[in-house]
Design a protein around this motif. Structure first.
Motif, PDB file in Angstrom:
ATOM      1  N   HIS A 175       0.832  -1.205   0.000  1.00  0.00           N
ATOM      2  CA  HIS A 175       0.000   0.000   0.000  1.00  0.00           C
ATOM      3  C   HIS A 175       0.868   1.258   0.000  1.00  0.00           C
ATOM      4  N   ILE A 176       1.994   1.203   0.696  1.00  0.00           N
ATOM      5  CA  ILE A 176       2.925   2.331   0.694  1.00  0.00           C
ATOM      6  C   ILE A 176       3.484   2.547  -0.707  1.00  0.00           C
ATOM      7  N   GLN A 194       2.119   1.686  -3.533  1.00  0.00           N
ATOM      8  CA  GLN A 194       1.045   2.193  -4.388  1.00  0.00           C
ATOM      9  C   GLN A 194       0.776   3.666  -4.094  1.00  0.00           C
ATOM     10  N   LEU A 195       0.811   4.029  -2.830  1.00  0.00           N
ATOM     11  CA  LEU A 195       0.591   5.423  -2.437  1.00  0.00           C
ATOM     12  C   LEU A 195       1.650   6.324  -3.071  1.00  0.00           C
ATOM     13  N   ASP A 210       0.926   6.589  -6.848  1.00  0.00           N
ATOM     14  CA  ASP A 210      -0.300   7.309  -7.219  1.00  0.00           C
ATOM     15  C   ASP A 210      -0.309   8.767  -6.772  1.00  0.00           C
ATOM     16  N   ASN A 211       0.626   9.146  -5.900  1.00  0.00           N
ATOM     17  CA  ASN A 211       0.599  10.496  -5.321  1.00  0.00           C
ATOM     18  C   ASN A 211       1.969  11.159  -5.426  1.00  0.00           C
ATOM     19  N   LEU A 224      -3.706   2.237   7.243  1.00  0.00           N
ATOM     20  CA  LEU A 224      -3.705   2.958   5.968  1.00  0.00           C
ATOM     21  C   LEU A 224      -4.792   4.029   5.896  1.00  0.00           C
ATOM     22  N   GLN A 250      -4.068   7.932   4.959  1.00  0.00           N
ATOM     23  CA  GLN A 250      -4.722   8.618   3.851  1.00  0.00           C
ATOM     24  C   GLN A 250      -5.491   9.842   4.321  1.00  0.00           C
TER      25      GLN A 250
END
Length: 241
Positions: A107-108, A110-111, A114-115, A224, A228
């Motif tokens: 998830h990190i 992907q974060l 995506d950001n 998460l 966020q």
């Protein structure tokens, strides 16, 4: 009613313990003890309340420390940073052999992808023994060599049963030099970096991994949604360009 009862019991307990031994009333103390034995849930409520109060006090103290440690937290040139031009900074303290760190790692990644406005600071904080230490040293060596630090993070986090042999193999594949890792000067400097990170985490009340800091939010665990939320709050607070 339960809160009143708890307050009353707390008051009675203080009365029993606050005076000199000769002033205590054995019969009164016996009644308090009998009540607590008959209603042990009151003690559990008291302990829960105490724990909540202590956690709130620790969080307040950690937040109070943030202005003093902000530069070390977000701008230490020894740390690897993804999206270095991002306007929002997230800092993670982690160990490659921590199950919760492993769970949140995809998830990190992907974060970060995506950001691009999220500047992500990686703080090596090994707490699970010698192999974790060696992995952290290897990651520092890769960063110093200008290697693929993000790729190494992904590789370490996705290798089940990470051991010394896997650490050495993956570190070499992502840019670490065996000669650097054998250099006593490098090892001393890397050890000092890790000690600084542990001291910083201690100031922020982090005793385990993973831990995250986003602005003035300190988030412990693989939470998460809270990360966020904190990023979104930081984004809303940015001046419009």
């Amino acid at each position: 009613m339960r809160l009143l009862t708890l307050a009353a019991v707390a008051g009675l307990s203080v009365a029993v313990s606050a005076c000199g031994q000769g002033d205590s009333n054995p019969a009164f103390g016996a009644r308090v003890r009998a009540y607590l034995l008959e209603h042990p849930e009151v003690l559990q409520e008291a302990m829960t309340k105490l724990q909540e109060r202590q956690e709130a006090q620790a969080l307040a103290a950690a937040r109070a420390a943030l202005p003093r440690v902000r530069t070390a937290l977000e701008r230490d040139p020894r740390d690897f940073v993804a999206n270095p031009n991002g306007r929002i900074t997230v800092t993670e303290f982690y160990d490659y052999r921590c199950g919760h760190c492993i769970n949140i790692a995809p998830h990190i990644l992907q974060l970060i992808q995506d950001n691009p406005d999220v500047r992500f600071v990686f703080k090596e904080m090994p707490i699970f023994g010698d192999t974790s230490d060696r992995a952290a040293y290897a990651a520092i060596a890769v960063h110093r060599a200008g290697g693929d630090s993000l790729g190494l993070y992904r590789a370490f986090m996705t290798t089940r049963g990470l051991d010394d042999a896997a650490v050495a193999r993956l570190a070499a594949a992502h840019g670490a030099s065996a000669a650097v890792l054998a250099d006593p000067n490098f090892m001393r400097e890397a050890a000092a970096q890790l000690l600084d990170t542990h001291a910083l985490a201690s100031e922020l009340g982090m005793t385990g991994t993973p831990g995250f800091v986003v602005g003035d939010d300190i988030i412990v665990g693989e939470n998460l949604p809270e990360i966020q939320r904190a990023i979104a709050a930081q984004r809303r607070a940015l001046p419009r360009s």
